[in-house]
Design an enzyme around this catalytic site. Structure first.
Site, PDB file in Angstrom:
ATOM      1  N   HIS B 281       0.797  -1.426  -0.093  1.00 13.57           N
ATOM      2  CA  HIS B 281      -0.843   0.112  -0.237  1.00 13.57           C
ATOM      3  C   HIS B 281       0.717   1.135   0.097  1.00 13.57           C
ATOM      4  CE1 HIS B 281      -2.988  -2.781   0.221  1.00 13.57           C
ATOM      5  NE2 HIS B 281      -2.849  -3.143   1.392  1.00 13.57           N
ATOM      6  N   GLU B 297      -2.470   0.619   8.175  1.00 15.13           N
ATOM      7  CA  GLU B 297      -1.534  -0.731   7.510  1.00 15.13           C
ATOM      8  C   GLU B 297      -0.406  -0.066   6.898  1.00 15.13           C
ATOM      9  OE1 GLU B 297      -3.612  -3.784   4.274  1.00 15.13           O
ATOM     10  OE2 GLU B 297      -1.784  -4.498   4.251  1.00 15.13           O
ATOM     11  N   HIS B 350       2.456  -7.352   3.840  1.00 14.79           N
ATOM     12  CA  HIS B 350       1.471  -6.593   4.187  1.00 14.79           C
ATOM     13  C   HIS B 350       0.704  -6.716   5.373  1.00 14.79           C
ATOM     14  CE1 HIS B 350       0.096  -5.758  -0.175  1.00 14.79           C
ATOM     15  NE2 HIS B 350       0.804  -6.130   0.108  1.00 14.79           N
ATOM     16  N   GLU B 414       1.354 -11.883   5.477  1.00 13.80           N
ATOM     17  CA  GLU B 414       0.741 -11.349   5.866  1.00 13.80           C
ATOM     18  C   GLU B 414       0.994 -11.245   7.536  1.00 13.80           C
ATOM     19  OE1 GLU B 414      -2.026  -9.271   5.385  1.00 13.80           O
ATOM     20  OE2 GLU B 414      -2.629 -10.304   3.106  1.00 13.80           O
TER      21      GLU B 414
END
Lengths: 175, 463
Positions: B281, B297, B350, B414
């Site tokens: 992101h 995030e 992430h 993640e």
């Protein structure tokens, strides 16, 4: 205008209803259906895994007034009825337009669709909850997702949605 | 269907060598002997039938004419459970195998129906618990002979020098070994992790005598061991210093054999390894939201990525970020950066979130190409060790853009659920993020075959 709509309704509705039952021939013009009857439609929602990460999509069969893509998407956005299932799309998302050309449906979502705030695997499942739900409709083979009229190259920071997507059965929970 | 025992000594004209001398020691309890398994193996020069018994027992072999049959009587033996009594083989060396139980005296007779008179040989193995029956052209040649493994130091050309990589890599040499046999052998291969080793099994192949293990002071292979795995399989084990890629090819020329080549990638000096770290992101795309307002995030992934890059550089690796500030970078740009930069590894960071906020926790690692599987495993395990979050699994996903389109081993981690009370709180803490970065760094080092060492000043920070 009003007259036009009535005419359209008379012509199109029996055809659509026939289409949803798939194998049945288009019935001849018949008296209007009884008020409580609906068209069965399968909507896909998240079925959280018992083991972490075994998340899949599970279909929920619902009776809707019709099986138009708009109606089906609206029901999908409103979420599941079963407490065992979870909605994947942000509740604020609106459908701006739905267009069907041949076997492809193009859905244009409002900007809230991009505001999806789940992890990458849930983003993946969210996209296929739309794709697998719409490809349940007869004659639909692929789904193009747009947001505010534009293709999405990086949904949730992980997925490229610029190409139309076809159904992915591998994400469905075995009944 | 089966032959009467009375004919047992009728004809022995085909017999080249008697196996009587090799008769194993007397069985302690004859009634308890069972024939457990019969395996046939048909090769170019002949066929072998391997009998497996519950314990050793005396046996005798003889041949009957019209039609030609090779018989073997196992004294005091009974048929084991589930044995088929007749198997059609239908080869030029062996038509069928039949097994029958005789009561008076108690014995099991194994009959090989042969298409013509053929030489044969019978040998006991495993202290008489296995008996190998060869038939074929010169039964002693039915087996392929193992002739040794020799190392070959043949440097391969260096990869194309690349101006983008700060230091141009020195030529890495592959470690090659030639397994020699007197005829081309079928083979199977697999690797084992703990300790790291590569196994090559040569089918229908025999060792004349067991060679001493060969030791190598340098290179990916520490030791080569050779043994007779079972009567028809010679096993070559390459004990490795660390698990590296390898490939097998048939060797041209004489003697026939196999090349086993170990690729040196993990042995390159770390400074020549380029790791691209991809903070998920950024800019207009905040990613998921934390448990407290203002935690996004995009900021967590950037901070962990920057810490990871610093640690990797402290360990001598070349590490780059796809973004080093809060800007939007497209997925295509991230992939291009890694591909054009000839990165050796790509790690995308992430944070997770569950649609029902806060209801899920744990670490998930995604990869797509098979070459990325070992990277995924190394990083996933080391990261879990460092942060103590639950294991959410390592999974394959073909749709995640960055792991699908990068050309090097690549993973998407993640690192935890930002919407979970405990994980979200920890990920918001800079000291914890240092620990998280250290876990990722340890995984990368482990993948590259380097034991992780603590970077300076890290000791105090670790819990």
């Amino acid at each position: 205008m009003r007259m036009w709509r009535i005419l359209l309704g008379a012509l199109v509705l029996p055809t659509l209803a026939g289409g949803c039952r798939r194998s049945q021939p288009i019935p001849p013009p018949a008296p209007p259906p009884p008020p409580l009857a609906g068209v069965p439609v399968t909507l896909y929602f998240l079925r959280p895994g018992l083991v972490q990460g075994d998340d899949l999509l599970q279909g929920e069969i619902r009776l809707l007034p019709d099986a138009k893509p708009e109606t089906v998407l609206q029901a999908l956005l409103e979420g599941p009825q079963s407490p065992a299932l979870l909605p994947l799309l942000p509740l604020e998302v609106k459908v701006r337009s739905v267009k069907q050309e041949g076997e492809r449906i193009t859905v244009d979502f409002s900007r809230e669709f991009k505001g999806f705030a789940g992890g990458s695997n849930f983003a993946y499942l969210a996209v296929y909850s739309v794709v697998n739900t719409l490809t349940e409709l007869s004659g639909v083979r692929e789904v193009q997702i747009l947001v505010e009229g534009e293709a999405v190259p990086d949904f949730a920071g992980v997925l490229d949605l610029r190409e139309p997507l076809s159904r992915d059965e591998s994400l469905l929970a075995k009944p | 269907m089966l032959l009467a025992l009375g004919q047992a000594v009728a004809e022995q004209t085909l017999k080249l060598r008697s196996a009587q001398e090799a008769k194993p020691s007397e069985a302690s309890s004859p009634a308890a002997v069972q024939l457990l398994q019969v395996q046939a193996n048909v090769g170019e020069k002949g066929a072998t039938v391997l009998l497996t018994l519950s314990q050793s027992t005396p046996y005798h072999d003889f041949v009957l004419p019209d039609p030609v049959r090779l018989c073997l009587d196992l004294e005091g033996a009974q048929l084991g459970p589930g044995l088929t009594t007749s198997v059609e083989v239908g080869s030029p060396w062996l038509e069928r195998i039949r097994i029958g139980q005789h009561k008076e005296p108690l014995c099991v007779r194994v009959v090989l129906d042969l298409p013509q008179t053929l030489p044969y040989r019978i040998e006991p193995f495993a202290e008489g618990k296995q008996i190998l029956m060869h038939v074929g052209e010169g039964a002693s040649l039915a087996m392929i002979r193992f002739q040794g493994v020799e190392p070959l130091a043949e440097p391969t050309p260096p990869p194309q020098a690349d101006s983008w990589v700060p230091k141009s890599p020195s030529p890495p040499s592959e470690a090659r070994y030639r397994i020699n046999t007197d005829a081309p052998a079928e083979y199977r291969t697999f690797f084992l992790r703990d300790p790291p080793r590569v196994v090559v099994d040569l089918m229908n192949t025999r060792l004349e005598e067991k060679p001493q293990p060969q030791e190598f002071p340098e290179g990916p292979v520490e030791r080569i061991r050779v043994g007779q795995f079972d009567p028809t399989t010679t096993r070559v084990v390459f004990d490795l210093r660390e698990l590296t890629g390898y490939r097998l090819e048939r060797a041209e020329g004489s003697p026939p054999g196999l090349w086993v080549t170990f690729t040196p990638t993990p042995l390159l000096p770390l400074g020549q390894r380029v790791v691209v770290v991809d903070p998920g992101h950024g800019g207009s795309d905040p990613g998921t939201l934390g448990i407290a307002p203002g935690i996004f995030e995009k900021a967590i992934t950037l901070d962990v990525a920057q810490r990871l890059v610093r640690l990797l550089r402290q360990h001598g690796l070349t590490a780059m970020l796809t973004r080093s500030e809060d800007v939007y970078v497209s997925l295509e740009e991230r992939v291009q950066f890694a591909n054009q930069g000839k990165a050796h590894l790509f790690v995308s960071i992430h944070c997770n979130a569950f649609p029902q906020r806060g209801a899920r926790r744990g670490v998930e690692t995604y990869y797509w190409t098979p070459q990325s599987a070992t990277l995924a495993e190394a990083v996933h395990q080391e990261y879990l060790k460092a942060v103590g979050f639950p294991d959410g699994g390592i999974r394959n996903n073909r749709r995640f853009f960055v792991i699908r389109h990068t050309q090097m081993p690549s993973i998407l981690v993640e690192i935890g659920y930002l919407d979970h009370m405990e994980e979200g709180k920890l990920l918001s803490d800079p000291d914890f993020r240092q620990r998280a970065a250290q876990g990722l760094c340890n995984g990368i080092l482990r993948y590259l075959g380097r034991p992780p060492r603590l970077a300076q000043g890290d000791e105090e920070r670790r819990p």
